[in-house]
Motif scaffolding. Structure first.
Motif, PDB file in Angstrom:
ATOM      1  N   CYS A  39       4.832  10.067  -1.590  1.00  0.00           N
ATOM      2  CA  CYS A  39       6.075   9.835  -2.323  1.00  0.00           C
ATOM      3  C   CYS A  39       5.740   9.635  -3.804  1.00  0.00           C
ATOM      4  CB  CYS A  39       6.778   8.602  -1.767  1.00  0.00           C
ATOM      5  SG  CYS A  39       8.398   8.276  -2.522  1.00  0.00           S
ATOM      6  N   ASP A  41       6.869   7.436  -5.527  1.00  0.00           N
ATOM      7  CA  ASP A  41       6.939   5.990  -5.746  1.00  0.00           C
ATOM      8  C   ASP A  41       5.674   5.484  -6.457  1.00  0.00           C
ATOM      9  OD1 ASP A  41       8.564   3.462  -4.118  1.00  0.00           O
ATOM     10  OD2 ASP A  41       6.620   3.061  -5.044  1.00  0.00           O
ATOM     11  N   GLY A  64      10.499  10.776  -1.640  1.00  0.00           N
ATOM     12  CA  GLY A  64      10.606  10.683  -0.183  1.00  0.00           C
ATOM     13  C   GLY A  64       9.504  11.420   0.563  1.00  0.00           C
ATOM     14  N   HIS A  98       5.975   5.473   3.180  1.00  0.00           N
ATOM     15  CA  HIS A  98       5.638   4.093   2.813  1.00  0.00           C
ATOM     16  C   HIS A  98       6.818   3.161   3.030  1.00  0.00           C
ATOM     17  CE1 HIS A  98       7.859   3.924  -1.083  1.00  0.00           C
ATOM     18  NE2 HIS A  98       7.772   5.241  -0.956  1.00  0.00           N
ATOM     19  N   CYS A 101      10.741   2.576   0.936  1.00  0.00           N
ATOM     20  CA  CYS A 101      10.918   3.840   0.218  1.00  0.00           C
ATOM     21  C   CYS A 101      12.366   3.944  -0.270  1.00  0.00           C
ATOM     22  CB  CYS A 101      10.567   5.014   1.126  1.00  0.00           C
ATOM     23  SG  CYS A 101      10.724   6.626   0.322  1.00  0.00           S
ATOM     24  N   GLY A 102      12.539   4.151  -1.556  1.00  0.00           N
ATOM     25  CA  GLY A 102      13.886   4.238  -2.121  1.00  0.00           C
ATOM     26  C   GLY A 102      14.680   5.395  -1.543  1.00  0.00           C
TER      27      GLY A 102
HETATM   28 ZN    ZN Z   1       9.243   6.562  -1.411  1.00  0.00          ZN
END
Ligand code: ZN
Length: 199
Positions: A39, A41, A64, A98, A101-102
């Protein structure tokens, strides 16, 4: 803005000298063994959590950790997968989801993404993951997000197999796929089976 310039200076002064030999070798050699799909992130840093040196991981990071199913035509992610597998001949691909995760949280909690229409469209690549997660016993809150994170890793492993370069390498048994979920709070990794979840 963070002091990236200062970071560059510290790297050049404190880090690079110890790895100068490695970088001299890498200047003309690019033979990573692993394609790592993670991701975007900021908290999930592939080289840090795997303790990999420069040159060891070929990395794709997307919101994602989504890998669209194969489609012909110019696409940066499809091209990167093809390059890693067909040209660099990586022997392993890791899809790494993870905790927290947003992207998965937005889907699990059905956030309003009307202000981010491209994100909403991109997250359609997780439709199969949502379907898998929906088949699991009803969960809510963090457990629902965690279930979707795991289902999404499995779904993206399936998406990978639709890429001809990946399918060829799997048939030749020169490539192994791995699913991981990294937990930010504990630094641990859970492995995820690529096979559909058992009922
Ligand atoms: Zn994520």
């Amino acid at each position: 803005m963070h002091d990236l310039t200062g970071g560059l200076a510290r790297f050049r002064r404190d880090v690079f000298p110890a790895k100068a030999g490695l970088f001299a070798h890498l200047a003309t050699t690019h033979r990573p063994k692993t394609l790592f799909v993670g991701c975007s992130d900021a908290r999930v840093v592939p080289e840090l959590i795997t303790q990999s040196d420069p040159g060891e991981l070929f990395v794709i990071r997307t919101a994602g950790n989504l890998v669209p199913a194969y489609a012909s035509g110019p696409d940066g992610i499809v091209a990167s997968v093809e390059y890693a597998v067909a040209v660099l001949h990586v022997t392993d691909i890791v899809i790494c989801g993870h905790s927290s995760c947003g992207a998965m949280t937005a889907l699990a909690e059905e956030h309003d993404l009307s202000a981010a229409p491209v994100v909403a469209g991109w997250l359609r690549h997780a439709d199969a993951a949502r379907a898998r997660a929906a088949a699991e016993p009803a969960a809510s809150g963090p457990a629902k997000v965690a279930a979707l994170v795991r289902a999404n890793v499995a779904a993206q492993l399936q998406n990978l197999t639709t890429h001809p370069s990946v399918a060829r390498a799997l048939a030749a048994r020169t490539l192994t796929l791995h699913g991981w979920v990294f937990d930010i709070a504990t630094g641990t990794v859970e492995t995820i089976d690529a096979a559909p979840a058992a009922a």
